[in-house]
Design a protein around this motif. Structure first.
Motif, PDB file in Angstrom:
ATOM      1  N   THR A  35      -1.562  -8.656 -36.571  1.00 47.38           N
ATOM      2  CA  THR A  35      -2.901  -8.323 -37.039  1.00 47.38           C
ATOM      3  C   THR A  35      -3.449  -7.101 -36.311  1.00 47.38           C
ATOM      4  O   THR A  35      -4.051  -6.205 -36.928  1.00 47.38           O
ATOM      5  CB  THR A  35      -3.862  -9.513 -36.832  1.00 47.38           C
ATOM      6  N   LEU A  36      -3.217  -7.023 -35.001  1.00 49.41           N
ATOM      7  CA  LEU A  36      -3.663  -5.865 -34.227  1.00 49.41           C
ATOM      8  C   LEU A  36      -2.960  -4.591 -34.687  1.00 49.41           C
ATOM      9  O   LEU A  36      -3.572  -3.521 -34.757  1.00 49.41           O
ATOM     10  CB  LEU A  36      -3.403  -6.097 -32.738  1.00 49.41           C
ATOM     11  N   VAL A  37      -1.661  -4.704 -34.998  1.00 48.40           N
ATOM     12  CA  VAL A  37      -0.918  -3.547 -35.502  1.00 48.40           C
ATOM     13  C   VAL A  37      -1.483  -3.097 -36.846  1.00 48.40           C
ATOM     14  O   VAL A  37      -1.641  -1.899 -37.104  1.00 48.40           O
ATOM     15  CB  VAL A  37       0.581  -3.889 -35.621  1.00 48.40           C
ATOM     16  N   LEU A  38      -1.799  -4.059 -37.715  1.00 45.46           N
ATOM     17  CA  LEU A  38      -2.384  -3.725 -39.021  1.00 45.46           C
ATOM     18  C   LEU A  38      -3.728  -3.014 -38.862  1.00 45.46           C
ATOM     19  O   LEU A  38      -4.016  -2.041 -39.562  1.00 45.46           O
ATOM     20  CB  LEU A  38      -2.567  -4.993 -39.854  1.00 45.46           C
ATOM     21  N   ILE A  39      -4.542  -3.513 -37.938  1.00 45.09           N
ATOM     22  CA  ILE A  39      -5.839  -2.874 -37.693  1.00 45.09           C
ATOM     23  C   ILE A  39      -5.634  -1.457 -37.149  1.00 45.09           C
ATOM     24  O   ILE A  39      -6.300  -0.506 -37.571  1.00 45.09           O
ATOM     25  CB  ILE A  39      -6.672  -3.718 -36.702  1.00 45.09           C
ATOM     26  N   GLY A  40      -4.688  -1.321 -36.220  1.00 41.26           N
ATOM     27  CA  GLY A  40      -4.405  -0.009 -35.643  1.00 41.26           C
ATOM     28  C   GLY A  40      -3.922   1.000 -36.656  1.00 41.26           C
ATOM     29  O   GLY A  40      -4.145   2.209 -36.507  1.00 41.26           O
ATOM     30  N   TYR A  41      -3.262   0.529 -37.702  1.00 43.49           N
ATOM     31  CA  TYR A  41      -2.737   1.440 -38.727  1.00 43.49           C
ATOM     32  C   TYR A  41      -3.854   2.178 -39.455  1.00 43.49           C
ATOM     33  O   TYR A  41      -3.711   3.363 -39.781  1.00 43.49           O
ATOM     34  CB  TYR A  41      -1.901   0.648 -39.732  1.00 43.49           C
ATOM     35  N   SER A  42      -4.976   1.507 -39.695  1.00 39.37           N
ATOM     36  CA  SER A  42      -6.033   2.099 -40.515  1.00 39.37           C
ATOM     37  C   SER A  42      -7.354   2.356 -39.791  1.00 39.37           C
ATOM     38  O   SER A  42      -8.203   3.073 -40.314  1.00 39.37           O
ATOM     39  CB  SER A  42      -6.315   1.190 -41.728  1.00 39.37           C
ATOM     40  N   HIS A  43      -7.548   1.766 -38.617  1.00 37.89           N
ATOM     41  CA  HIS A  43      -8.837   1.922 -37.942  1.00 37.89           C
ATOM     42  C   HIS A  43      -9.070   3.390 -37.562  1.00 37.89           C
ATOM     43  O   HIS A  43      -8.155   4.063 -37.062  1.00 37.89           O
ATOM     44  CB  HIS A  43      -8.891   1.049 -36.687  1.00 37.89           C
ATOM     45  N   PRO A  44     -10.271   3.907 -37.775  1.00 37.61           N
ATOM     46  CA  PRO A  44     -10.546   5.326 -37.497  1.00 37.61           C
ATOM     47  C   PRO A  44     -10.252   5.759 -36.064  1.00 37.61           C
ATOM     48  O   PRO A  44      -9.917   6.924 -35.829  1.00 37.61           O
ATOM     49  CB  PRO A  44     -12.046   5.455 -37.804  1.00 37.61           C
ATOM     50  N   LEU A  45     -10.376   4.845 -35.085  1.00 38.74           N
ATOM     51  CA  LEU A  45     -10.153   5.223 -33.691  1.00 38.74           C
ATOM     52  C   LEU A  45      -8.672   5.383 -33.349  1.00 38.74           C
ATOM     53  O   LEU A  45      -8.325   6.103 -32.406  1.00 38.74           O
ATOM     54  CB  LEU A  45     -10.788   4.182 -32.761  1.00 38.74           C
ATOM     55  N   THR A  46      -7.795   4.696 -34.064  1.00 36.48           N
ATOM     56  CA  THR A  46      -6.357   4.770 -33.784  1.00 36.48           C
ATOM     57  C   THR A  46      -5.605   5.469 -34.910  1.00 36.48           C
ATOM     58  O   THR A  46      -4.842   6.395 -34.671  1.00 36.48           O
ATOM     59  CB  THR A  46      -5.790   3.360 -33.583  1.00 36.48           C
ATOM     60  N   ARG A  47      -5.773   4.989 -36.104  1.00 33.66           N
ATOM     61  CA  ARG A  47      -5.234   5.639 -37.312  1.00 33.66           C
ATOM     62  C   ARG A  47      -3.748   5.976 -37.180  1.00 33.66           C
ATOM     63  O   ARG A  47      -3.327   7.125 -37.240  1.00 33.66           O
ATOM     64  CB  ARG A  47      -6.040   6.909 -37.594  1.00 33.66           C
ATOM     65  N   PHE A  48      -2.929   4.925 -36.962  1.00 24.96           N
ATOM     66  CA  PHE A  48      -1.492   5.144 -36.838  1.00 24.96           C
ATOM     67  C   PHE A  48      -0.919   5.883 -38.040  1.00 24.96           C
ATOM     68  O   PHE A  48       0.053   6.634 -37.914  1.00 24.96           O
ATOM     69  CB  PHE A  48      -0.759   3.804 -36.685  1.00 24.96           C
ATOM     70  N   LYS A  49      -1.506   5.661 -39.201  1.00 25.99           N
ATOM     71  CA  LYS A  49      -0.964   6.247 -40.430  1.00 25.99           C
ATOM     72  C   LYS A  49      -1.009   7.771 -40.417  1.00 25.99           C
ATOM     73  O   LYS A  49      -0.303   8.428 -41.187  1.00 25.99           O
ATOM     74  CB  LYS A  49      -1.700   5.704 -41.646  1.00 25.99           C
TER      75      LYS A  49
END
Length: 209
Positions: A35-49
Motif C-alpha cells: 500500500t505504501l508503494v502504491l501511494i508512493g507511485y502517485s503521491h505528489p511528494l514522491t511521484r515514483f511514476k
C-alpha cells in the motif's frame, strides 16, 4: 466523481488491510508495504511514476509483494513456485510497459516530465530490453522447473510461447510500424495471460507430464 472515486479507494483499501490482518499478520505487513508503494507511485511528494527506474521498479515489485501476501494468507510461508511466478510476471511487465504501454503517450509523458524507460530509451532499445527479458524467461524456466516442482509441460510451453513472441517482434525490431506493433501488443497480452495458465497447470500432478 473525484470524491466518489476517492471514497471507493479509501474504503476498499482499508477493508483489504483489515481482512489481511485477520488472515495473517505477516501477510498484513506485506500488504501494508504494498500500500505504501502504491501511494508512493502517485503521491505528489514522491511521484515514483515520474522518476527514472523507480517507475519500472514499481511494476517489477508489485508482483512479488502480491505473491508474498498470497503465500502467507494461504500457506503461512513462502511458496517457491508462487514466488517464481511472481518474479517472472514482474520481469515480463517491466519491459512490456515502456514498449507497448508508453509508446502511445510519449508526447504527454515528456510534457509532464516523466523519466521512465519509455521516454529515455529509443524504440530499438525498448525492443532489445523485451528480447533480453524473453531470453531470460526461456532460460530460467527449463533450468529451475524440476527444483520448483513444476511438470515438464511448463518449460516446453514457456519456450514455445517465447519463441512465438520473438517471431512476431522480429519485423518491428528496427522500425516502428503501427499495425505490426498493435499485433505484437495483442500477442503480449495473450502471452501474459497464457503464462499464468501454464504455471498453474504446471503445478498439477498430471501422469502424462
Amino acid at each position: 466523481s473525484m470524491g466518489d472515486a476517492k471514497a471507493v479507494v479509501f474504503v476498499t483499501g482499508a477493508l483489504g488491510l483489515v481482512l489481511s490482518f485477520l488472515v495473517s499478520i505477516t501477510g498484513f505487513l506485506f500488504a501494508s508495504l504494498y500500500t505504501l508503494v502504491l501511494i508512493g507511485y502517485s503521491h505528489p511528494l514522491t511521484r515514483f511514476k515520474k522518476r527514472f527506474l523507480l517507475n519500472e521498479l514499481f511494476y517489477f515489485t508489485c508482483f512479488p509483494f502480491v505473491g508474498l501476501m498470497v503465500c502467507y494468507a494461504l500457506a503461512g510461508r513462502v511458496v517457491m513456485p508462487a514466488m517464481f511466478a511472481a518474479i517472472i510476471f514482474g520481469s515480463f511487465i517491466t519491459p512490456m510497459k515502456p514498449l507497448f504501454g508508453d509508446s502511445t503517450d510519449m508526447y504527454e509523458d515528456k510534457l509532464f516530465g516523466m523519466r521512465h524507460l519509455g521516454v529515455v530509451l529509443s524504440w530499438k532499445g525498448r525492443i532489445q530490453l523485451m528480447v533480453v527479458t524473453l531470453l531470460f524467461i526461456m532460460t530460467i524456466t527449463p533450468l529451475t522447473y524440476v527444483q520448483l516442482g513444476f511438470n515438464v509441460g511448463v518449460p516446453i510451453m514457456v519456450v514455445a510461447m517465447s519463441l512465438g513472441f520473438l517471431r512476431i517482434m522480429f519485423p518491428i525490431m528496427n522500425a516502428y510500424d503501427t499495425a505490426m506493433v498493435l499485433r505484437a501488443k495483442k500477442f503480449a497480452h495473450i502471452y501474459f495471460f497464457l503464462l499464468q495458465i501454464v504455471l498453474i497447470v504446471g503445478t498439477l500432478n498430471l501422469g502424462f507430464l
